[in-house]
Design an enzyme around this catalytic site. Structure first.
Site, PDB file in Angstrom:
ATOM      1  N   GLU A  40       0.898  -1.120   0.024  1.00 49.59           N
ATOM      2  CA  GLU A  40       0.005   0.140   0.083  1.00 49.59           C
ATOM      3  C   GLU A  40       0.809   1.357  -0.002  1.00 49.59           C
ATOM      4  OE1 GLU A  40      -3.585   1.948   2.754  1.00 49.59           O
ATOM      5  OE2 GLU A  40      -2.102   0.456   3.680  1.00 49.59           O
ATOM      6  N   LYS A 106      -9.612   2.897  -2.583  1.00 49.58           N
ATOM      7  CA  LYS A 106      -9.836   2.092  -1.410  1.00 49.58           C
ATOM      8  C   LYS A 106     -11.079   2.623  -0.499  1.00 49.58           C
ATOM      9  CE  LYS A 106      -7.421   1.473   3.391  1.00 49.58           C
ATOM     10  NZ  LYS A 106      -6.322   1.980   3.911  1.00 49.58           N
ATOM     11  N   CYS A 140      -5.448  -2.871   2.504  1.00 49.39           N
ATOM     12  CA  CYS A 140      -5.132  -2.568   3.892  1.00 49.39           C
ATOM     13  C   CYS A 140      -6.572  -2.880   4.820  1.00 49.39           C
ATOM     14  CB  CYS A 140      -4.602  -1.429   4.183  1.00 49.39           C
ATOM     15  SG  CYS A 140      -3.729  -1.479   5.814  1.00 49.39           S
TER      16      CYS A 140
END
Length: 255
Positions: A40, A106, A140
């Site tokens: 990430e 995300k 994540c």
């Protein structure tokens, strides 16, 4: 399919240094691979100052990814800070050898670190068709939300890229395995190592699980490149034998 996970420390908010470091690590991959997976925010570290580091989709790092993908004849993927229309995104980019790019922003922004204040969240999930595989990329904190990760499209591989800190490494290890078991697919997760400028330590533990939750790798906290071969036919035969996905609940995800 072969996938190579690159587990390394990151230079804080220094895209040039990070690209140079990744080039050295990528050059060590001597066998053919289909996907190179980076952590990430691989070009900057997990920064909450997107205005100082953001690039565009025409920027140096995206062009660098295209060059790597073409030169290695594989996809290269990871998330980075992207500015678009005045907004900042933690964007997962999947760059194919021919230069085609698939992108996912995300969705679950890490409010504990203020990511939701600095970045704009994504909405839609992405499933990529690549070399006969259906691949779902996530980032994540998405790992903590099984509904969003649920295998409703019969995808074959879940990808997670992370800056996941040491105090919560048990959750990282446990949830990666859980996502593979409940979705009956391969799961690959790459995490960084080292310490960032905020004093957070990262333990690595990049790993790959098969569709029954069996680990195909050995967890490590060292800088390394991990290449694993995945067998789609074996996965499909296992799904057919146990057919757990046939009994999954149906639902509509609402924002």
């Amino acid at each position: 399919m072969k996938i190579s996970l690159i587990q390394t420390s990151l230079f804080w908010e220094d895209a040039n240094a990070n690209r140079s470091n990744f080039e050295k690590l990528i050059s060590s991959i001597n066998e053919p691979t289909d996907i190179i997976l980076l952590p990430e925010m691989f070009s900057t570290g997990f920064t909450m100052k997107p205005d100082t580091v953001a690039e565009t989709m025409d920027g140096e790092t995206v062009e660098w990814m295209k060059t790597i993908a073409a030169g290695k004849d594989c996809a290269i993927a990871g998330s980075m800070v992207i500015e678009e229309n005045g907004n900042y995104y933690n964007r997962f980019l999947f760059v194919m050898p021919d230069g085609e790019i698939k992108q996912y922003d995300k969705r679950h922004l890490f409010s504990l670190a203020g990511e939701d204040k600095a970045y704009t969240k994504g909405v839609d999930r992405l499933v990529i068709d690549y070399r006969g595989w259906k691949i779902c990329p996530l980032v994540c904190y998405d790992l903590r939300f099984p509904v969003f990760s649920r295998n409703t499209e019969d995808f074959d591989l879940l990808l997670y890229v992370a800056n996941w800190p040491s105090p919560r490494v048990l959750a990282w290890d446990t949830l990666l395995r859980a996502r593979s078991i409940e979705n009956m697919c391969y799961v690959a997760g790459v995490n960084r190592v080292g310490q960032d400028n905020n004093g957070h330590n990262y333990p690595g533990h990049s790993q790959v699980f098969d569709c029954l939750g069996t680990s195909l790798t050995v967890s490590s906290e060292a800088e390394e490149v991990i290449t694993v071969e995945l067998n789609k036919q074996t996965m499909l035969e296992t799904r057919k034998k146990f057919s757990f996905l046939n009994d999954r609940d149906s639902f509509i995800l609402q924002d």
